[in-house]
Design a protein around this motif. Structure first.
Motif, mmCIF file in Angstrom:
data_model
loop_
_atom_site.group_PDB
_atom_site.id
_atom_site.type_symbol
_atom_site.label_atom_id
_atom_site.label_comp_id
_atom_site.label_asym_id
_atom_site.label_seq_id
_atom_site.Cartn_x
_atom_site.Cartn_y
_atom_site.Cartn_z
ATOM 1 N N UNK A 70 0.577 -1.028 -0.227
ATOM 2 C CA UNK A 70 -0.041 0.060 -0.766
ATOM 3 C C UNK A 70 1.115 1.312 0.084
ATOM 4 N N UNK A 71 2.027 1.390 1.242
ATOM 5 C CA UNK A 71 2.926 2.621 1.256
ATOM 6 C C UNK A 71 3.641 2.690 -0.687
ATOM 7 N N UNK A 72 3.503 2.025 -0.821
ATOM 8 C CA UNK A 72 4.957 0.771 -1.488
ATOM 9 C C UNK A 72 4.230 1.746 -3.189
ATOM 10 N N UNK A 73 3.102 1.606 -3.416
ATOM 11 C CA UNK A 73 2.194 1.679 -4.470
ATOM 12 C C UNK A 73 1.088 2.762 -4.268
ATOM 13 N N UNK A 74 1.121 4.065 -3.440
ATOM 14 C CA UNK A 74 0.692 4.959 -3.588
ATOM 15 C C UNK A 74 1.433 5.831 -4.363
ATOM 16 N N UNK A 75 2.546 6.424 -4.401
ATOM 17 C CA UNK A 75 2.206 7.665 -5.540
ATOM 18 C C UNK A 75 2.307 6.556 -6.749
ATOM 19 N N UNK A 76 2.027 5.856 -6.697
ATOM 20 C CA UNK A 76 2.463 5.440 -8.367
ATOM 21 C C UNK A 76 1.154 5.535 -9.003
ATOM 22 N N UNK A 77 -0.323 4.955 -7.577
ATOM 23 C CA UNK A 77 -1.864 5.277 -8.073
ATOM 24 C C UNK A 77 -1.635 6.707 -7.968
ATOM 25 N N UNK A 78 -1.144 7.616 -7.725
ATOM 26 C CA UNK A 78 -1.213 9.066 -7.597
ATOM 27 C C UNK A 78 -0.874 9.040 -9.052
ATOM 28 N N UNK A 79 0.150 9.005 -9.691
ATOM 29 C CA UNK A 79 0.558 9.445 -10.725
ATOM 30 C C UNK A 79 -0.350 9.012 -11.785
ATOM 31 N N UNK A 80 -0.684 7.998 -11.993
ATOM 32 C CA UNK A 80 -1.504 7.224 -12.634
ATOM 33 C C UNK A 80 -3.331 8.562 -12.581
ATOM 34 N N UNK A 81 -3.645 8.040 -11.822
ATOM 35 C CA UNK A 81 -4.802 9.416 -11.027
ATOM 36 C C UNK A 81 -4.423 10.786 -12.275
ATOM 37 N N UNK A 82 -2.632 11.763 -12.238
ATOM 38 C CA UNK A 82 -2.515 12.905 -12.674
ATOM 39 C C UNK A 82 -2.354 12.557 -13.830
ATOM 40 N N UNK A 83 -2.022 12.063 -14.301
ATOM 41 C CA UNK A 83 -1.574 11.274 -15.999
ATOM 42 C C UNK A 83 -3.072 11.294 -17.018
ATOM 43 N N UNK A 84 -3.621 10.314 -16.171
ATOM 44 C CA UNK A 84 -5.167 10.176 -16.397
ATOM 45 C C UNK A 84 -5.852 11.592 -16.422
ATOM 46 N N UNK A 85 -5.922 12.653 -15.487
ATOM 47 C CA UNK A 85 -6.773 13.664 -15.781
ATOM 48 C C UNK A 85 -6.281 14.614 -17.041
ATOM 49 N N UNK A 86 -5.078 15.013 -16.856
ATOM 50 C CA UNK A 86 -3.806 15.354 -18.136
ATOM 51 C C UNK A 86 -4.703 15.124 -19.460
ATOM 52 N N UNK A 87 -4.794 13.413 -19.123
ATOM 53 C CA UNK A 87 -5.070 12.596 -20.881
ATOM 54 C C UNK A 87 -6.881 13.488 -20.595
ATOM 55 N N UNK A 88 -7.389 13.505 -19.605
ATOM 56 C CA UNK A 88 -8.593 14.048 -20.051
ATOM 57 C C UNK A 88 -8.311 15.797 -20.716
#
Length: 167
Positions: A70-88
């Motif tokens: 959970x702690x190691x993946x949190x940053x990656x998941x946040x990056x995916x969300x940010x990239x998804x918003x940029x994509x939108x």
């Protein structure tokens, strides 16, 4: 999805390049469509790959390493969300470029089908914002999809009319 990709990348964007060669007022919609659609498409592929990798990692490491993961993946998941918003946002830029392009086509050829399609696409963008409202979201999604399909049908019909007048 495949027809949409063909329509955008093999028909719409190349047509904007041709119109730009004839008239420089097509520069802005041409640029915004290219930035939005090409950039959004490439970023979408990157985000999709990242998402698949993260989901695969989560599934493969469950349940023995869940607290550490959970702690190691949190940053990656946040990056995916940010990239998804940029994509939108890039997709939205492409859509506004398309709307501008359709209005310019209407002005050049006095083709009301292009103007109507642009307005329908604009309404679908506004309605898609309302999807977040509970209970009416699913109805709005159906209406938005219907409007987008109607807009593309109008574009197709008006394009055929204009091509027939040229022949």
């Amino acid at each position: 999805l495949i027809l949409y990709i063909i329509a955008i990348f093999l028909k719409l964007i190349p047509s904007s390049d041709k119109f730009y060669k004839l008239d420089t007022k097509f520069l802005t919609p041409r640029k915004t469509m290219k930035i939005g659609y090409y950039g959004g498409f490439i970023l979408n592929i990157i985000v999709s790959i990242m998402f698949i990798i993260v989901i695969t990692k989560i599934i493969s490491e469950l349940p023995e390493h869940l607290p550490i993961m959970r702690s190691s993946m949190a940053g990656t998941i946040i990056m995916i969300i940010i990239l998804f918003l940029i994509d939108a946002i890039l997709y939205l830029i492409g859509q506004f470029g398309l709307i501008d392009y359709l209005f310019k086509l209407d002005n050049n050829f006095h083709a009301p089908g292009f103007r109507t399609a642009a307005r329908v696409l604009l309404i679908s963008i506004i309605l898609s914002i309302l999807v977040i409202i509970p209970l009416i979201g699913s109805i709005i999604i159906f209406i938005t999809i219907t409007l987008v399909i109607a807009a593309w049908m109008l574009i197709y019909e008006e394009s055929n009319k204009q091509l027939n007048t040229i022949k």
